[in-house]
Design a protein around this motif. Sequence first.
Motif, PDB file in Angstrom:
ATOM      1  N   SER A 139     -37.031   8.400  24.428  1.00 12.58           N
ATOM      2  CA  SER A 139     -37.271   9.313  23.308  1.00 12.58           C
ATOM      3  C   SER A 139     -38.117  10.480  23.801  1.00 12.58           C
ATOM      4  CB  SER A 139     -37.992   8.582  22.180  1.00 12.58           C
ATOM      5  OG  SER A 139     -39.317   8.218  22.599  1.00 12.58           O
ATOM      6  N   TRP A 140     -38.146  11.563  23.020  1.00 12.71           N
ATOM      7  CA  TRP A 140     -38.933  12.721  23.438  1.00 12.71           C
ATOM      8  C   TRP A 140     -40.401  12.362  23.648  1.00 12.71           C
ATOM      9  CZ3 TRP A 140     -36.132  15.746  19.083  1.00 12.71           C
ATOM     10  CH2 TRP A 140     -34.945  16.294  19.587  1.00 12.71           C
ATOM     11  N   GLY A 141     -40.957  11.590  22.726  1.00  8.37           N
ATOM     12  CA  GLY A 141     -42.356  11.199  22.867  1.00  8.37           C
ATOM     13  C   GLY A 141     -42.594  10.381  24.122  1.00  8.37           C
ATOM     14  N   ASP A 142     -41.708   9.437  24.402  1.00  9.98           N
ATOM     15  CA  ASP A 142     -41.861   8.603  25.590  1.00  9.98           C
ATOM     16  C   ASP A 142     -41.618   9.393  26.873  1.00  9.98           C
ATOM     17  OD1 ASP A 142     -42.578   6.367  24.186  1.00  9.98           O
ATOM     18  OD2 ASP A 142     -40.570   5.501  24.135  1.00  9.98           O
ATOM     19  N   GLN A 143     -40.792  10.422  26.795  1.00  9.86           N
ATOM     20  CA  GLN A 143     -40.603  11.286  27.955  1.00  9.86           C
ATOM     21  C   GLN A 143     -41.896  12.012  28.303  1.00  9.86           C
ATOM     22  OE1 GLN A 143     -37.288  13.937  27.418  1.00  9.86           O
ATOM     23  NE2 GLN A 143     -35.766  12.297  27.458  1.00  9.86           N
ATOM     24  N   LEU A 144     -42.574  12.520  27.284  1.00  6.08           N
ATOM     25  CA  LEU A 144     -43.847  13.203  27.523  1.00  6.08           C
ATOM     26  C   LEU A 144     -44.898  12.233  28.043  1.00  6.08           C
ATOM     27  CD1 LEU A 144     -43.984  15.468  24.336  1.00  6.08           C
ATOM     28  CD2 LEU A 144     -43.454  16.185  26.686  1.00  6.08           C
ATOM     29  N   LEU A 145     -44.938  11.028  27.471  1.00  2.00           N
ATOM     30  CA  LEU A 145     -45.898  10.014  27.914  1.00  2.00           C
ATOM     31  C   LEU A 145     -45.590   9.584  29.352  1.00  2.00           C
ATOM     32  CD1 LEU A 145     -48.313   8.323  26.981  1.00  2.00           C
ATOM     33  CD2 LEU A 145     -46.694   6.572  26.209  1.00  2.00           C
ATOM     34  N   PHE A 146     -44.317   9.466  29.692  1.00  2.00           N
ATOM     35  CA  PHE A 146     -43.928   9.127  31.065  1.00  2.00           C
ATOM     36  C   PHE A 146     -44.470  10.171  32.037  1.00  2.00           C
ATOM     37  CE2 PHE A 146     -41.097   9.817  34.667  1.00  2.00           C
ATOM     38  CZ  PHE A 146     -40.958   8.545  35.200  1.00  2.00           C
ATOM     39  N   TRP A 147     -44.318  11.436  31.689  1.00  2.05           N
ATOM     40  CA  TRP A 147     -44.788  12.517  32.561  1.00  2.05           C
ATOM     41  C   TRP A 147     -46.303  12.426  32.750  1.00  2.05           C
ATOM     42  CZ3 TRP A 147     -48.156  16.629  32.311  1.00  2.05           C
ATOM     43  CH2 TRP A 147     -48.027  17.597  33.309  1.00  2.05           C
ATOM     44  N   GLN A 148     -47.035  12.209  31.671  1.00  2.00           N
ATOM     45  CA  GLN A 148     -48.487  12.107  31.759  1.00  2.00           C
ATOM     46  C   GLN A 148     -48.909  10.988  32.707  1.00  2.00           C
ATOM     47  OE1 GLN A 148     -48.945  11.619  27.459  1.00  2.00           O
ATOM     48  NE2 GLN A 148     -50.253  13.439  27.399  1.00  2.00           N
ATOM     49  N   LYS A 149     -48.251   9.845  32.587  1.00  6.05           N
ATOM     50  CA  LYS A 149     -48.615   8.702  33.417  1.00  6.05           C
ATOM     51  C   LYS A 149     -48.259   8.925  34.884  1.00  6.05           C
ATOM     52  CE  LYS A 149     -48.500   5.225  29.755  1.00  6.05           C
ATOM     53  NZ  LYS A 149     -47.901   3.954  29.264  1.00  6.05           N
ATOM     54  N   GLN A 150     -47.228   9.715  35.142  1.00  5.69           N
ATOM     55  CA  GLN A 150     -46.888  10.027  36.523  1.00  5.69           C
ATOM     56  C   GLN A 150     -47.935  10.943  37.157  1.00  5.69           C
ATOM     57  OE1 GLN A 150     -44.492   8.477  38.232  1.00  5.69           O
ATOM     58  NE2 GLN A 150     -44.258   7.335  36.308  1.00  5.69           N
ATOM     59  N   VAL A 151     -48.527  11.814  36.352  1.00  6.49           N
ATOM     60  CA  VAL A 151     -49.613  12.654  36.862  1.00  6.49           C
ATOM     61  C   VAL A 151     -50.813  11.782  37.216  1.00  6.49           C
ATOM     62  CG1 VAL A 151     -51.201  14.550  36.357  1.00  6.49           C
ATOM     63  CG2 VAL A 151     -48.835  14.664  35.552  1.00  6.49           C
ATOM     64  N   VAL A 152     -51.107  10.793  36.390  1.00  4.88           N
ATOM     65  CA  VAL A 152     -52.198   9.856  36.685  1.00  4.88           C
ATOM     66  C   VAL A 152     -51.906   9.111  37.989  1.00  4.88           C
ATOM     67  CG1 VAL A 152     -53.374   7.751  35.942  1.00  4.88           C
ATOM     68  CG2 VAL A 152     -52.895   9.568  34.294  1.00  4.88           C
ATOM     69  N   SER A 153     -50.689   8.636  38.137  1.00  9.80           N
ATOM     70  CA  SER A 153     -50.304   7.922  39.354  1.00  9.80           C
ATOM     71  C   SER A 153     -50.467   8.808  40.584  1.00  9.80           C
ATOM     72  CB  SER A 153     -48.858   7.437  39.232  1.00  9.80           C
ATOM     73  OG  SER A 153     -48.447   6.769  40.407  1.00  9.80           O
ATOM     74  N   LEU A 154     -50.061  10.064  40.453  1.00 10.35           N
ATOM     75  CA  LEU A 154     -50.216  11.002  41.564  1.00 10.35           C
ATOM     76  C   LEU A 154     -51.685  11.236  41.869  1.00 10.35           C
ATOM     77  CD1 LEU A 154     -48.779  12.956  43.521  1.00 10.35           C
ATOM     78  CD2 LEU A 154     -48.987  14.716  41.744  1.00 10.35           C
ATOM     79  N   TYR A 155     -52.510  11.308  40.828  1.00  9.49           N
ATOM     80  CA  TYR A 155     -53.948  11.504  41.002  1.00  9.49           C
ATOM     81  C   TYR A 155     -54.574  10.337  41.759  1.00  9.49           C
ATOM     82  CZ  TYR A 155     -58.511  13.441  39.642  1.00  9.49           C
ATOM     83  OH  TYR A 155     -59.762  14.012  39.649  1.00  9.49           O
ATOM     84  N   HIS A 156     -54.093   9.141  41.484  1.00 12.84           N
ATOM     85  CA  HIS A 156     -54.614   7.977  42.201  1.00 12.84           C
ATOM     86  C   HIS A 156     -54.210   8.008  43.675  1.00 12.84           C
ATOM     87  CE1 HIS A 156     -56.570   5.864  39.009  1.00 12.84           C
ATOM     88  NE2 HIS A 156     -55.485   5.768  38.268  1.00 12.84           N
ATOM     89  N   ARG A 157     -53.031   8.519  43.971  1.00 15.81           N
ATOM     90  CA  ARG A 157     -52.563   8.578  45.366  1.00 15.81           C
ATOM     91  C   ARG A 157     -53.209   9.726  46.125  1.00 15.81           C
ATOM     92  NH1 ARG A 157     -47.611   8.165  42.803  1.00 15.81           N
ATOM     93  NH2 ARG A 157     -46.966  10.240  43.518  1.00 15.81           N
ATOM     94  N   HIS A 158     -53.460  10.823  45.425  1.00 14.49           N
ATOM     95  CA  HIS A 158     -54.020  12.015  46.060  1.00 14.49           C
ATOM     96  C   HIS A 158     -55.201  12.504  45.235  1.00 14.49           C
ATOM     97  CE1 HIS A 158     -50.793  12.387  48.996  1.00 14.49           C
ATOM     98  NE2 HIS A 158     -49.919  12.226  48.027  1.00 14.49           N
ATOM     99  N   ARG A 159     -56.370  12.101  45.648  1.00  7.84           N
ATOM    100  CA  ARG A 159     -57.571  12.405  44.874  1.00  7.84           C
ATOM    101  C   ARG A 159     -57.888  13.894  44.829  1.00  7.84           C
ATOM    102  NH1 ARG A 159     -61.941   8.776  47.639  1.00  7.84           N
ATOM    103  NH2 ARG A 159     -63.235   9.710  46.016  1.00  7.84           N
ATOM    104  N   GLY A 160     -57.339  14.653  45.769  1.00  6.00           N
ATOM    105  CA  GLY A 160     -57.595  16.092  45.784  1.00  6.00           C
ATOM    106  C   GLY A 160     -56.499  16.909  45.144  1.00  6.00           C
TER     107      GLY A 160
END
Length: 231
Positions: free
Chosen positions: A87-108
């Motif tokens: 759904s559109w809402g879950d698509q946006l939430l998916f994107w947000q969580k991928q940014v968090v995942s990227l932040y954990h992999r690359h702290r800078g």
Amino acid sequence: MAGQKGTVLRIRPRGRPAVLSAEAIVEKAVGMLDAHPTAELSMAAIARELGVSAPALYRYFPDWTALLNAMSAEVFRDFPEIPEDLSWGDQLLFWQKQVVSLYHRHRGVMMLMGWDGQLAGPWLRVQMPVLLVLKYMGFREQALVETSAWFLAGTLGLIRTYLPADMEDVASSNQLDLDNGIGYLTEEQRQMLDEQRPWITSGNTERILETGFRALVEGVIQEQRRIGAAD
């Protein structure tokens, strides 16, 4: 000599073998940034870590901006596509969580989103799927620009605020030391703060992010309804 016909004589070239490459420089620079995201990073510091002189790096990257662009491209290269079956809402939430995942992999990673007042091209590419989702939801022109602005800013603001507390080289006490501001509060405000002190350091970061992200997504959906009603 007899018996040695066809033998190939291999001669090792003189001098230090070439180990420097654009890929090696980017890998080292990203690694240094991730290890110490709050420390100053420079061509000279990267060169020292690689065991070469700074001018050697300029043969691959003419300036600091060129290296930053290459680092940004590397970090954001494998950012996943948003699944279309959500759904559109879950698509946006998916994107947000991928940014968090990227932040954990690359702290800078925040440093590689833009510099000198400009967005990095690779980070702009990562943001565009969010704008497309909003477009499919019916946002256009000014509504699209404004909604995407507060959604993206809110997402990054939550990440910047709550993830650094989990990092070793960022003192959480700097974020949680409230004593310097006590003098600006009323007596009632001070009392409320004292009552909440035991809970301040016990907040669950994942729950805070999840709640904040869902609030932003719900805000987008409410704005969609408002615009639809206005139309």
